[in-house]
Design a protein around this motif. Structure first.
Motif, PDB file in Angstrom:
ATOM      1  N   SER A   1      20.819  10.421 -11.078  1.00  0.00           N
ATOM      2  CA  SER A   1      19.764  11.025 -11.879  1.00  0.00           C
ATOM      3  C   SER A   1      19.343  12.338 -11.240  1.00  0.00           C
ATOM      4  CB  SER A   1      18.555  10.094 -11.956  1.00  0.00           C
ATOM      5  OG  SER A   1      17.918   9.989 -10.681  1.00  0.00           O
ATOM      6  N   GLU A   2      18.641  13.172 -11.990  1.00  0.00           N
ATOM      7  CA  GLU A   2      18.189  14.450 -11.448  1.00  0.00           C
ATOM      8  C   GLU A   2      17.322  14.255 -10.211  1.00  0.00           C
ATOM      9  OE1 GLU A   2      15.669  18.459 -12.804  1.00  0.00           O
ATOM     10  OE2 GLU A   2      16.015  16.816 -14.229  1.00  0.00           O
ATOM     11  N   ALA A   3      16.410  13.289 -10.267  1.00  0.00           N
ATOM     12  CA  ALA A   3      15.509  13.047  -9.131  1.00  0.00           C
ATOM     13  C   ALA A   3      16.273  12.556  -7.917  1.00  0.00           C
ATOM     14  CB  ALA A   3      14.435  12.043  -9.529  1.00  0.00           C
ATOM     15  N   ASP A   4      17.195  11.617  -8.136  1.00  0.00           N
ATOM     16  CA  ASP A   4      17.959  11.071  -7.009  1.00  0.00           C
ATOM     17  C   ASP A   4      18.892  12.123  -6.419  1.00  0.00           C
ATOM     18  OD1 ASP A   4      16.684   8.664  -7.208  1.00  0.00           O
ATOM     19  OD2 ASP A   4      18.366   7.591  -8.133  1.00  0.00           O
ATOM     20  N   ALA A   5      19.486  12.956  -7.271  1.00  0.00           N
ATOM     21  CA  ALA A   5      20.381  14.006  -6.777  1.00  0.00           C
ATOM     22  C   ALA A   5      19.622  14.965  -5.871  1.00  0.00           C
ATOM     23  CB  ALA A   5      21.003  14.754  -7.958  1.00  0.00           C
ATOM     24  N   LYS A   6      18.435  15.374  -6.289  1.00  0.00           N
ATOM     25  CA  LYS A   6      17.623  16.274  -5.467  1.00  0.00           C
ATOM     26  C   LYS A   6      17.207  15.595  -4.171  1.00  0.00           C
ATOM     27  CE  LYS A   6      15.811  19.178  -9.199  1.00  0.00           C
ATOM     28  NZ  LYS A   6      14.602  19.616  -9.948  1.00  0.00           N
ATOM     29  N   ALA A   7      16.908  14.298  -4.252  1.00  0.00           N
ATOM     30  CA  ALA A   7      16.492  13.563  -3.064  1.00  0.00           C
ATOM     31  C   ALA A   7      17.618  13.475  -2.038  1.00  0.00           C
ATOM     32  CB  ALA A   7      16.025  12.154  -3.447  1.00  0.00           C
ATOM     33  N   VAL A   8      18.841  13.273  -2.511  1.00  0.00           N
ATOM     34  CA  VAL A   8      19.981  13.185  -1.600  1.00  0.00           C
ATOM     35  C   VAL A   8      20.181  14.503  -0.865  1.00  0.00           C
ATOM     36  CG1 VAL A   8      22.492  12.985  -1.477  1.00  0.00           C
ATOM     37  CG2 VAL A   8      21.186  11.373  -2.854  1.00  0.00           C
ATOM     38  N   VAL A   9      20.078  15.614  -1.579  1.00  0.00           N
ATOM     39  CA  VAL A   9      20.240  16.919  -0.947  1.00  0.00           C
ATOM     40  C   VAL A   9      19.153  17.141   0.100  1.00  0.00           C
ATOM     41  CG1 VAL A   9      20.180  19.411  -1.353  1.00  0.00           C
ATOM     42  CG2 VAL A   9      21.470  17.928  -2.886  1.00  0.00           C
ATOM     43  N   GLU A  10      17.941  16.697  -0.202  1.00  0.00           N
ATOM     44  CA  GLU A  10      16.852  16.820   0.769  1.00  0.00           C
ATOM     45  C   GLU A  10      17.112  15.956   1.994  1.00  0.00           C
ATOM     46  OE1 GLU A  10      13.540  17.608   2.910  1.00  0.00           O
ATOM     47  OE2 GLU A  10      14.325  18.724   1.186  1.00  0.00           O
ATOM     48  N   ILE A  11      17.609  14.742   1.775  1.00  0.00           N
ATOM     49  CA  ILE A  11      17.920  13.849   2.892  1.00  0.00           C
ATOM     50  C   ILE A  11      18.991  14.462   3.786  1.00  0.00           C
ATOM     51  CG2 ILE A  11      18.993  11.636   3.506  1.00  0.00           C
ATOM     52  CD1 ILE A  11      17.643  10.463   0.991  1.00  0.00           C
ATOM     53  N   GLN A  12      20.004  15.051   3.174  1.00  0.00           N
ATOM     54  CA  GLN A  12      21.113  15.614   3.930  1.00  0.00           C
ATOM     55  C   GLN A  12      20.690  16.805   4.790  1.00  0.00           C
ATOM     56  OE1 GLN A  12      24.134  16.652   1.054  1.00  0.00           O
ATOM     57  NE2 GLN A  12      25.190  14.718   1.328  1.00  0.00           N
ATOM     58  N   GLY A  13      19.767  17.608   4.293  1.00  0.00           N
ATOM     59  CA  GLY A  13      19.400  18.818   5.018  1.00  0.00           C
ATOM     60  C   GLY A  13      20.453  19.901   4.872  1.00  0.00           C
ATOM     61  N   ASP A  14      20.195  21.053   5.475  1.00  0.00           N
ATOM     62  CA  ASP A  14      21.112  22.180   5.379  1.00  0.00           C
ATOM     63  C   ASP A  14      22.348  21.983   6.255  1.00  0.00           C
ATOM     64  OD1 ASP A  14      19.365  23.412   3.688  1.00  0.00           O
ATOM     65  OD2 ASP A  14      18.644  24.893   5.131  1.00  0.00           O
ATOM     66  N   LYS A  15      23.481  22.471   5.761  1.00  0.00           N
ATOM     67  CA  LYS A  15      24.695  22.505   6.559  1.00  0.00           C
ATOM     68  C   LYS A  15      24.702  23.770   7.412  1.00  0.00           C
ATOM     69  CE  LYS A  15      27.159  18.862   5.314  1.00  0.00           C
ATOM     70  NZ  LYS A  15      27.561  17.824   6.277  1.00  0.00           N
ATOM     71  N   GLY A  16      25.016  23.612   8.692  1.00  0.00           N
ATOM     72  CA  GLY A  16      25.069  24.755   9.579  1.00  0.00           C
ATOM     73  C   GLY A  16      26.498  25.121   9.929  1.00  0.00           C
ATOM     74  N   ILE A  17      26.755  26.394  10.052  1.00  0.00           N
ATOM     75  CA  ILE A  17      28.073  26.905  10.448  1.00  0.00           C
ATOM     76  C   ILE A  17      27.969  27.330  11.915  1.00  0.00           C
ATOM     77  CG2 ILE A  17      29.885  28.568   9.996  1.00  0.00           C
ATOM     78  CD1 ILE A  17      29.352  26.556   7.706  1.00  0.00           C
ATOM     79  N   PRO A  18      28.666  26.650  12.817  1.00  0.00           N
ATOM     80  CA  PRO A  18      28.499  26.938  14.245  1.00  0.00           C
ATOM     81  C   PRO A  18      29.106  28.268  14.668  1.00  0.00           C
ATOM     82  CG  PRO A  18      30.231  25.307  13.921  1.00  0.00           C
ATOM     83  CD  PRO A  18      29.590  25.531  12.576  1.00  0.00           C
ATOM     84  N   ALA A  19      28.415  28.931  15.594  1.00  0.00           N
ATOM     85  CA  ALA A  19      28.921  30.192  16.142  1.00  0.00           C
ATOM     86  C   ALA A  19      30.215  29.968  16.911  1.00  0.00           C
ATOM     87  CB  ALA A  19      27.869  30.833  17.038  1.00  0.00           C
ATOM     88  N   THR A  20      30.283  28.836  17.619  1.00  0.00           N
ATOM     89  CA  THR A  20      31.517  28.431  18.292  1.00  0.00           C
ATOM     90  C   THR A  20      31.698  26.936  18.072  1.00  0.00           C
ATOM     91  OG1 THR A  20      30.734  27.669  20.471  1.00  0.00           O
ATOM     92  CG2 THR A  20      30.887  30.061  20.135  1.00  0.00           C
ATOM     93  N   TRP A  21      32.905  26.474  18.329  1.00  0.00           N
ATOM     94  CA  TRP A  21      33.194  25.053  18.169  1.00  0.00           C
ATOM     95  C   TRP A  21      33.093  24.290  19.492  1.00  0.00           C
ATOM     96  CZ3 TRP A  21      38.176  25.062  14.609  1.00  0.00           C
ATOM     97  CH2 TRP A  21      37.835  25.609  13.351  1.00  0.00           C
ATOM     98  N   ASP A  22      32.609  24.931  20.540  1.00  0.00           N
ATOM     99  CA  ASP A  22      32.599  24.306  21.872  1.00  0.00           C
ATOM    100  C   ASP A  22      31.877  22.962  21.875  1.00  0.00           C
ATOM    101  OD1 ASP A  22      33.977  26.491  22.766  1.00  0.00           O
ATOM    102  OD2 ASP A  22      32.282  27.397  23.834  1.00  0.00           O
ATOM    103  N   ASN A  23      30.662  22.925  21.321  1.00  0.00           N
ATOM    104  CA  ASN A  23      29.895  21.680  21.344  1.00  0.00           C
ATOM    105  C   ASN A  23      30.532  20.609  20.468  1.00  0.00           C
ATOM    106  OD1 ASN A  23      27.987  22.723  23.102  1.00  0.00           O
ATOM    107  ND2 ASN A  23      26.602  23.379  21.480  1.00  0.00           N
TER     108      ASN A  23
END
Length: 354
Positions: A283-305
């Motif tokens: 549903s629209e509400a659940d879809a938005k909730a899942v994205v909020e739960i997941q949080g933002d995806k980050g692109i690492p400056a390096t892969w060391d960690n």
């Protein structure tokens, strides 16, 4: 050893793969050594067979698919992601790359399938936005990790959920002998169903299914794990990155994939609708909730960690599951590290989140 999909899922996979490869066999490019620089130009006729459903949805709604078309890249999308399906498809040579957490690359190596990780991303605030929580079956008394002792826990050795369970036990000061691990491959809402049927007491539940689980079964609940999730990766057959055409196309795709995640961070409502609502049927509400739960995806400056964490995971699984020791640097193609960072520009993530 990981458990592979049952006959029904295997039949579905075969149909998906037949559809994805209906265009016929692509003429292979020249061999590209793994030590060679990635090509700057995409040769004519480059095709990528990708199991990357979330990115497929994002590039479509964001218009980033035009960058792939402008580069002359044909993408054959397959509705495949996760370890068991992707490894099966790799073995049949029906897929070039797939979206997974970082565990499947380890199991591919341990089971004789040569792959390379070409993309790394992480949740920007991994402990504040865990992808997984522990689902607790109705009527089961588990309110903390200490309560896991003696419980039946869903476990898939070759998937991210399995490694998460082992890390949770480690954090709780428990061993495999202190619980009953129930071998069960996680496909779709299979863990939700197992919990609802009380076939297991506890199972890792991804963000997409947490609300479904709690709403569907009265008395069901979820608790935090207290450990960070695996990195999100794209891994490919080694033969794909050794193919000049595909390697050149992957260089473009990794850049587009980076832009896609950054676009999704800035357009959460559109991302929620394009993938979780329109593709996954939430549903629209659940879809938005899942994205909020997941949080933002980050692109690492390096892969060391990310490499350090993957090595720690490989060492844990080697000990707990009796696998050979594995040097994870052999599984990672760091030529794509700069491609990814350059595409992210000033939006790269630094520090431990990387």
């Amino acid at each position: 050893m990981s458990r592979y999909p049952d006959r029904t899922l295997a039949a579905t996979l075969a149909l998906v793969l037949a559809t994805a490869t209906a265009c016929g066999t692509e003429e292979a490019g020249a061999r590209l050594e793994l030590s060679a620089a990635l090509p700057d130009q995409v040769p004519s006729g480059a095709t990528l067979r990708l199991g990357d459903p979330q990115i497929q949805a994002i590039v479509g709604v964001s218009g980033l698919d035009k960058e792939l078309a402008d580069a002359g890249i044909t993408v054959e999308w397959a509705n495949i992601s996760g370890g068991p399906q992707s490894i099966q498809a790799f073995r049949a040579d029906k897929l070039d790359c797939s979206a997974v957490a970082d565990i499947p690359s380890l199991f591919a190596a341990w089971t004789g399938t040569s792959t390379k990780i070409v993309f790394q991303s992480v949740t920007v605030d991994p402990l504040d936005h865990p992808i997984y929580k522990l689902g607790v079956a109705p009527g089961v008394n588990v309110t903390s990790l200490a309560d896991l002792r003696g419980k039946r826990i869903a476990y898939s050795a070759g998937q991210a959920q399995g490694a998460l369970v082992l890390r949770v036990l480690q954090k709780a000061g428990l061993s495999q002998k202190d619980v009953q691990l129930v071998e069960l491959t996680s496909t779709g809402d299979s863990y939700v169903t197992a919990l609802g049927a009380k076939a297991v007491d506890v199972a890792p539940i991804s963000a997409q299914y947490q609300k479904l689980f709690e709403a569907k079964y009265p008395g069901a609940r979820t608790i935090g794990t207290g450990v960070r999730d695996d990195a999100s990766t794209l891994y490919c057959l080694t033969s794909a990155v050794e193919d000049e055409k595909k390697a050149a196309a992957l260089k473009v795709y990794v850049a587009v994939r980076t832009k896609a995640w950054l676009w999704a961070n800035k357009h959460p409502a559109e991302y929620a609708k394009a993938y979780f609502q329109d593709t996954q049927g939430l549903s629209e509400a659940d879809a938005k909730a899942v994205v909020e739960i997941q949080g933002d995806k980050g692109i690492p400056a390096t892969w060391d960690n990310a490499v350090k964490r993957l090595q720690a995971t490989a060492d844990l699984l080697s000990t707990e599951q009796k696998h050979d020791k594995l040097d994870v640097t052999t599984l990672i193609d760091r030529r794509f590290e700069k491609v990814q960072a350059d595409a992210a520009g000033s939006d790269v993530v630094t520090g431990d989140a990387a």
